[in-house]
Enzyme design. Structure first.
Site, PDB file in Angstrom:
ATOM      1  N   ASP A   8       0.948  -1.084  -0.094  1.00  0.00           N
ATOM      2  CA  ASP A   8       0.069   0.016   0.227  1.00  0.00           C
ATOM      3  C   ASP A   8       0.708   1.078  -0.031  1.00  0.00           C
ATOM      4  OD1 ASP A   8      -2.128   1.948   0.826  1.00  0.00           O
ATOM      5  OD2 ASP A   8      -3.069   0.383   1.193  1.00  0.00           O
ATOM      6  N   SER A  63     -15.452  -3.399 -11.006  1.00  0.00           N
ATOM      7  CA  SER A  63     -16.616  -2.643 -10.567  1.00  0.00           C
ATOM      8  C   SER A  63     -17.680  -2.881 -11.778  1.00  0.00           C
ATOM      9  CB  SER A  63     -16.120  -1.207 -10.790  1.00  0.00           C
ATOM     10  OG  SER A  63     -17.236  -0.273 -10.638  1.00  0.00           O
ATOM     11  N   TYR A 117     -13.099   6.513 -14.115  1.00  0.00           N
ATOM     12  CA  TYR A 117     -12.724   5.766 -13.606  1.00  0.00           C
ATOM     13  C   TYR A 117     -13.309   4.477 -13.960  1.00  0.00           C
ATOM     14  CZ  TYR A 117     -13.982   2.507  -9.806  1.00  0.00           C
ATOM     15  OH  TYR A 117     -13.924   1.148  -8.997  1.00  0.00           O
ATOM     16  N   LYS A 155     -11.796   0.488 -15.367  1.00  0.00           N
ATOM     17  CA  LYS A 155     -12.056  -0.763 -15.091  1.00  0.00           C
ATOM     18  C   LYS A 155     -12.359  -1.795 -16.346  1.00  0.00           C
ATOM     19  CE  LYS A 155     -11.452  -0.591 -10.400  1.00  0.00           C
ATOM     20  NZ  LYS A 155     -10.370  -1.245  -9.903  1.00  0.00           N
TER      21      LYS A 155
END
Length: 344
Positions: free
Chosen positions: A31, A125, A150, A154
């Site tokens: 991360d 998503s 966004y 995906k």
């Protein structure tokens, strides 16, 4: 079994780490802490009594990614969450989203393609469907033009994985298309903790309820729905996390019919924004301060899942109700803002 979880200190990532550790997996987290906190590790340990390995690393640094994989040759699987994820922000900053969400995926797949056997789960998503023509949405629904950068990352991300799998038989991959994860772990040790102004509905609701925000803006009251607000499929984050464990186990057992597959993760039920607000008011006993404002660019009208494939093929099904998820989100919010209120 050792599993890499990228973005493992984020919202869905941290809950998935918990479920993986509860199933006996050893976990290493990557991360960059751009939208998370190292403090989340303490919550994971409080729940599981086990601390995952943690490496702070920006996956946009290709050399650092290569070095990590050179030093970690014992990975049995990779679950990739690390990505920017706000629809509205992506409209304003498209290049940031394309750089972060696509370059990092390519760098990971380059490393996995070189492995003797690689198992990869991609955090996708429901935005890949755009404004779907039919409800509920099945995995075979035509992929519409993305409503936001966004969503486009995906769509493109899945295409990159699919094309890579076609020429890389040693790579087994599953894309999990989430609808709208919400809530927190029932222990209230981990939950959704966005840095800055929340981009998702539920944390904005709970932050408003606890007094951190003055009011909630409801984007659009003139949609063709029962109360004029958008409809989404809200699913408890713990249910989403458990689906990742089930999907990984499927890959580890070589049970996939092909080396790339996709599954919807949702409840199969749509709720309007107003119904979500009403759920908050039910579980909290508080009236929420909100106002109706103009529609937001990039938002689709309605999206809820047909979960038949995940139910029958993965053997996974969402267990929690909207109120269950909302109560866990509210318990988490009160714990981090005013701990003395929890349990009252």
């Amino acid at each position: 079994m050792r599993v890499l979880v990228t973005g493992g200190l984020g919202f869905i990532g941290s809950h998935t780490v918990v479920e993986l550790q509860n199933e006996g997996f050893d976990v290493v987290i990557i991360d960059d802490l751009s939208n998370s906190s190292e403090d989340v590790l303490e919550g994971i340990v409080a729940i599981t009594d086990k601390k995952p390995d943690f490496v702070r690393l920006d996956l946009r640094d290709k050399k650092a990614v290569s070095t990590f994989f050179a030093n970690n040759k014992d990975l049995d699987g990779v679950i990739h969450f690390a990505a920017y994820k706000a629809v509205g922000e992506s409209v304003a900053k498209p290049l940031d989203y394309y750089e972060n969400n696509l370059n990092t995926l390519v760098y990971l797949l380059q490393e996995l393609s070189a492995m003797k056997k690689a198992r990869f789960i991609f955090s996708s998503s429901c935005t890949v469907y755009g404004q779907a023509e039919k409800m509920p949405i099945t995995e075979s629904a035509p992929v519409q033009a993305a409503e936001s950068p966004y969503g486009n990352t995906k769509q493109i991300g899945e295409e990159i994985i699919r094309d890579t799998c076609k020429v890389t038989p040693n790579l087994l991959a599953i894309a999990l298309r989430y609808f709208n994860p919400m809530g927190a772990h029932p222990s209230a040790h981990i939950g959704e903790l966005p840095l800055g102004v929340p981009q998702n509905l539920v944390p904005f609701i709970t932050q408003t309820g606890v007094g951190l925000r003055k009011e909630l803006s409801v984007f659009g009251s003139d949609y063709p729905t029962s109360d004029g607000t958008c409809i989404r499929d809200y699913i408890h984050v713990v249910d989403v996390a458990k689906a990742h464990v089930v999907a990984l186990q499927r890959l580890l057992k070589d049970e996939n019919g092909s080396n790339f597959d996709v599954f919807n993760l949702g409840t199969g039920t749509g709720s309007t924004v107003m119904e979500v607000i009403e759920s908050f008011e039910r579980v909290s006993g508080e009236k929420l301060n909100y106002k109706m404002v103009d529609r937001r660019p990039g938002d689709v009208i309605t999206a809820y899942a047909d979960t038949t494939k995940a139910n029958s093929v993965l053997g996974w099904k969402a267990q929690s109700t909207l109120d269950d998820a909302m109560k866990s989100a509210w318990d988490w919010e009160r714990k981090i803002r005013r701990p003395e209120a929890v349990g009252q």
